[in-house]
Design a protein around this motif. Structure first.
Motif, PDB file in Angstrom:
ATOM      1  N   GLU A 191      -9.627   4.994  13.082  1.00  0.00           N
ATOM      2  CA  GLU A 191      -8.655   5.608  12.441  1.00  0.00           C
ATOM      3  C   GLU A 191      -8.871   7.037  11.573  1.00  0.00           C
ATOM      4  N   PHE A 192      -7.690   7.738  11.389  1.00  0.00           N
ATOM      5  CA  PHE A 192      -7.846   9.000  10.925  1.00  0.00           C
ATOM      6  C   PHE A 192      -8.126   8.901   9.484  1.00  0.00           C
ATOM      7  N   ASP A 204      -2.784   8.490   4.329  1.00  0.00           N
ATOM      8  CA  ASP A 204      -2.195   8.292   3.052  1.00  0.00           C
ATOM      9  C   ASP A 204      -2.863   7.170   2.246  1.00  0.00           C
ATOM     10  N   SER A 205      -3.693   6.473   3.052  1.00  0.00           N
ATOM     11  CA  SER A 205      -4.557   5.344   2.124  1.00  0.00           C
ATOM     12  C   SER A 205      -5.861   6.095   1.523  1.00  0.00           C
ATOM     13  N   VAL A 206      -6.008   7.373   1.679  1.00  0.00           N
ATOM     14  CA  VAL A 206      -6.983   7.749   1.079  1.00  0.00           C
ATOM     15  C   VAL A 206      -6.542   8.916   0.121  1.00  0.00           C
ATOM     16  N   GLN A 217     -12.531   1.251  -2.340  1.00  0.00           N
ATOM     17  CA  GLN A 217     -12.012  -0.044  -2.468  1.00  0.00           C
ATOM     18  C   GLN A 217     -12.766  -0.708  -1.233  1.00  0.00           C
ATOM     19  N   PRO A 218     -12.770  -1.948  -1.391  1.00  0.00           N
ATOM     20  CA  PRO A 218     -13.332  -2.827  -0.288  1.00  0.00           C
ATOM     21  C   PRO A 218     -12.701  -2.475   1.249  1.00  0.00           C
TER      22      PRO A 218
END
Length: 124
Positions: free
Chosen positions: A46-47, A62-64, A87-88
Motif C-alpha cells: 500500500e501507498f 489518509d492513515s499516516v 501505531q501497531p
C-alpha cells in the motif's frame, strides 16, 4: 545499475518515532518522483507517501497524514520518511520506490524501481 537502499527500520513502542532513509544510486534521482510503500503480512502493498522531483509537493495516505513526513535531498540522492506517533498497525516492511514518467502516484505497479525493504515493527 539502479539501486535504492532503505535503512532505519527497527522495533519501536507505540507512540514512538523512527526515521527511514532511502539512498538512490545509478539514476538521476532529481528527475524521479520518489515514494514510500509498505506491506504487512498477508496484505497487499500500500501507498504511504510520495514527493515530487523538486520536493515541492507531497502526498500522503489518509492513515499516516499528520504523523509521517516525507522529504528529499537531491544533492545527496536521498529521500526520508519521518514517522511519528507510531501505531501497531504501522508494522510492515517499508519500501522505497522511484518513478520518472507515470503520474499515478499511489499505484505500486506504476513504479519502475524498488528497494529491498526495511522492517518496521511497532509494539503495543
Amino acid at each position: 545499475q539502479v539501486q535504492l537502499v532503505e535503512s532505519g527500520g527497527g522495533l519501536m513502542q507505540a507512540g514512538g518515532s523512527l526515521r527511514l532513509l532511502c539512498t538512490a544510486s545509478g539514476l538521476a534521482s532529481s528527475t524521479y518522483r520518489m515514494a514510500w510503500f509498505r506491506q504487512a503480512p498477508g496484505k497487499e502493498r500500500e501507498f504511504v507517501a510520495a514527493i515530487t522531483r523538486s520536493g515541492g509537493t507531497t502526498y500522503y495516505a489518509d492513515s499516516v497524514k499528520g504523523r509521517f513526513t516525507i522529504s528529499r535531498d537531491n544533492a545527496k540522492s536521498t529521500v526520508s520518511l519521518q514517522m511519528n506517533k507510531l501505531q501497531p498497525e504501522d508494522t510492515a516492511v517499508y519500501y522505497c520506490a522511484a518513478e520518472r514518467f507515470s503520474a499515478l502516484v499511489t499505484r505500486p505497479d506504476e513504479y519502475g524501481y524498488w528497494g529491498q525493504g526495511t522492517q518496521v515493527t511497532v509494539s503495543s
